[in-house]
Enzyme design. Structure first.
Site, PDB file in Angstrom:
ATOM      1  CG  ASP A   1      -1.946  -0.950   1.167  1.00 50.46           C
ATOM      2  OD1 ASP A   1      -1.410  -2.288   0.053  1.00 50.46           O
ATOM      3  OD2 ASP A   1      -2.693  -1.405   2.065  1.00 50.46           O
TER       4      ASP A   1
ATOM      5  N   GLY B   1      -0.942   6.446 -17.585  1.00 50.97           N
ATOM      6  CA  GLY B   1      -1.766   6.964 -18.475  1.00 50.97           C
ATOM      7  C   GLY B   1      -2.971   7.330 -18.496  1.00 50.97           C
TER       8      GLY B   1
ATOM      9  NE  ARG C   1     -18.123  -6.456 -21.460  1.00 51.89           N
ATOM     10  CZ  ARG C   1     -19.042  -5.631 -21.639  1.00 51.89           C
ATOM     11  NH1 ARG C   1     -19.295  -5.407 -20.352  1.00 51.89           N
ATOM     12  NH2 ARG C   1     -19.900  -6.090 -22.830  1.00 51.89           N
TER      13      ARG C   1
ATOM     14  CG  HIS D   1      -6.112 -10.339  -2.002  1.00 51.94           C
ATOM     15  ND1 HIS D   1      -7.655  -9.744  -1.592  1.00 51.94           N
ATOM     16  CD2 HIS D   1      -6.318 -10.575  -0.294  1.00 51.94           C
ATOM     17  CE1 HIS D   1      -7.601  -9.629  -0.758  1.00 51.94           C
ATOM     18  NE2 HIS D   1      -6.941  -9.966  -0.011  1.00 51.94           N
TER      19      HIS D   1
ATOM     20  NE  ARG E   1      -2.177  -9.445   0.984  1.00 50.27           N
ATOM     21  CZ  ARG E   1      -2.887  -9.895   1.871  1.00 50.27           C
ATOM     22  NH1 ARG E   1      -2.936  -8.838   2.591  1.00 50.27           N
ATOM     23  NH2 ARG E   1      -3.398 -10.880   2.316  1.00 50.27           N
TER      24      ARG E   1
HETATM   25  O1  F6P Z   1      -1.205  -5.727   2.750  1.00 50.24           O
HETATM   26  C1  F6P Z   1      -2.440  -4.151   2.421  1.00 50.24           C
HETATM   27  C2  F6P Z   1      -3.629  -4.850   1.447  1.00 50.24           C
HETATM   28  O2  F6P Z   1      -3.665  -6.261   1.037  1.00 50.24           O
HETATM   29  C3  F6P Z   1      -4.532  -4.078   0.836  1.00 50.24           C
HETATM   30  O3  F6P Z   1      -3.886  -3.667   0.189  1.00 50.24           O
HETATM   31  C4  F6P Z   1      -5.422  -5.475   0.928  1.00 50.24           C
HETATM   32  O4  F6P Z   1      -6.895  -3.471   1.007  1.00 50.24           O
HETATM   33  C5  F6P Z   1      -5.958  -6.059   2.692  1.00 50.24           C
HETATM   34  O5  F6P Z   1      -4.632  -5.712   2.481  1.00 50.24           O
HETATM   35  C6  F6P Z   1      -6.557  -6.889   2.001  1.00 50.24           C
HETATM   36  O6  F6P Z   1      -6.530  -7.216   3.457  1.00 50.24           O
HETATM   37  P1  F6P Z   1      -7.208  -9.098   3.517  1.00 50.24           P
HETATM   38  O7  F6P Z   1      -5.126  -9.630   2.889  1.00 50.24           O
HETATM   39  O8  F6P Z   1      -6.951  -9.108   4.922  1.00 50.24           O
HETATM   40  O9  F6P Z   1      -7.951  -9.599   2.384  1.00 50.24           O
END
Ligand code: F6P
Length: 319
Positions: free
Chosen positions: A127, A186, A243, A249, A252
């Site tokens: 984040d 962009g 769309r 996740h 992440r």
């Molecule tokens: O670690 C930050 C984050 O990935 C945020 O971007 C996201 O909103 C949140 O964690 C999601 O958390 P969890 O994995 O507990 O759903």
């Protein structure tokens, strides 16, 4: 010296790189490295294991974290302090390296320090929302990941016209990720939780972009209030096909980028040096583009906001 590595909160790309760099470095100097499985809850339940270069090096480039994390607020329990100190003493731990995001560094690191546990904090979150540092570990990888989606959207948007594309990033209740990606991509519009927008303005702008370019790209953070229904709302307002892509996740779990791996190497080295020097409380930060050790906690730093200037340029530029 025996150090315990602990991952708390959301994982971030590059955490495994830190674990590997730290373990190799410390072991080479004759120190011992342990890791907690399951964050702070894992320490309390005794889930502590030794890390060796042979074990952890193959993980260095993997997303996620070899050491399981946890969001359990176990330190709020009355017995937590006693249990934690006891568990650390039982394993002969001298100090802790705490890898985590805003919540972890804001609430857990001060508690450890108050309880007399030597601890170096490493800001790790996609984040990039930690006050006191310009860059958190994982942010760059999460941005890179988004470009797979951006490039695909731009390709199809160019080939088949009359569509509005919404691309939602993670970012919790902050918009740093969305803003950075919108800028690099962009995008025609960016929406972040920190700044409000007007629905009529949004509809007009998207219609104008579609008539000019054949498509429009809107990047938004998951924390924008209307994000769940925005795609349907935009269709109602514009009568143009919408769309919707949500990175979720998977973002992440992005592969660690070069920049994050390099930052991870700095974090490991700076944290190790700080502990060797006997520092009791510190945080590795990036300031003026340079990774460095901040002696103490990051408490007291004013909360940052995503750049208003870049936000205005994306949403204001005639394209
Ligand atoms: O670690 C930050 C984050 O990935 C945020 O971007 C996201 O909103 C949140 O964690 C999601 O958390 P969890 O994995 O507990 O759903």
């Amino acid at each position: 010296m025996r150090t315990l590595l602990v991952v708390s909160g959301g994982d971030a790309p590059g955490i495994n790189t830190v674990l590997a760099h730290y373990t190799v470095l410390a072991t080479a100097h004759g120190d011992e490295v342990y890791g907690a499985q399951g964050g702070l809850a894992g320490i309390l339940s005794g889930q502590i294991e030794q890390l060796t270069p042979a074990l952890i090096t193959p993980w260095a480039g993997q997303s996620g974290s070899y050491l399981l994390s946890s969001r359990d607020p176990v330190l709020k329990q009355t017995e937590a302090r006693e249990q934690l100190v006891e568990a650390l003493a039982h394993h002969g731990i001298d100090n802790v390296i705490l890898l985590g995001g805003d919540g972890t560094l804001r609430y857990v690191a001060p508690l450890l320090s108050e309880w007399g546990i030597a601890c170096i904090g490493l800001p790790t979150t996609i984040d990039n929302d930690i006050a006191g540092t310009e860059q958190t570990l994982g942010f760059d990888s999460a941005c890179n990941y988004a470009y797979q989606a951006v490039d695909g959207i731009l390709a199809t948007g160019h080939a088949l016209h009359n569509r509005i594309f919404t691309l939602e990033t993670l970012g919790g209740n902050t918009g740093f990720l969305a803003l950075e990606i919108a800028w690099g991509a962009g995008a025609h519009v960016v929406l972040v939780p920190e700044y409000t927008y007007d629905n009529d303005w949004l509809a007009e702008r998207l219609k104008r972009m579609v008539s000019k370019h054949g498509y429009a790209l809107l990047v938004l953070s998951e924390g924008v209030l209307a994000s769940r229904t925005l795609a349907e709302d935009i269709f109602r307002w514009t009568n143009i096909r919408v769309r919707d892509t949500r990175l979720g996740h998977a973002q992440r779990g992005a592969r660690p980028s070069h920049s994050d791996r390099a930052l991870a190497a700095h974090m490991a080295r700076l944290a190790y040096q700080a502990l060797r020097d006997g520092l009791r409380t510190g945080t590795v930060v990036v300031r003026q583009g340079k990774p460095q050790l901040h002696e103490g906690l990051l408490q007291g730093y004013p909360t940052r906001l995503p750049s208003r200037d870049i936000y205005d340029q994306i949403n204001g530029d005639e394209r």
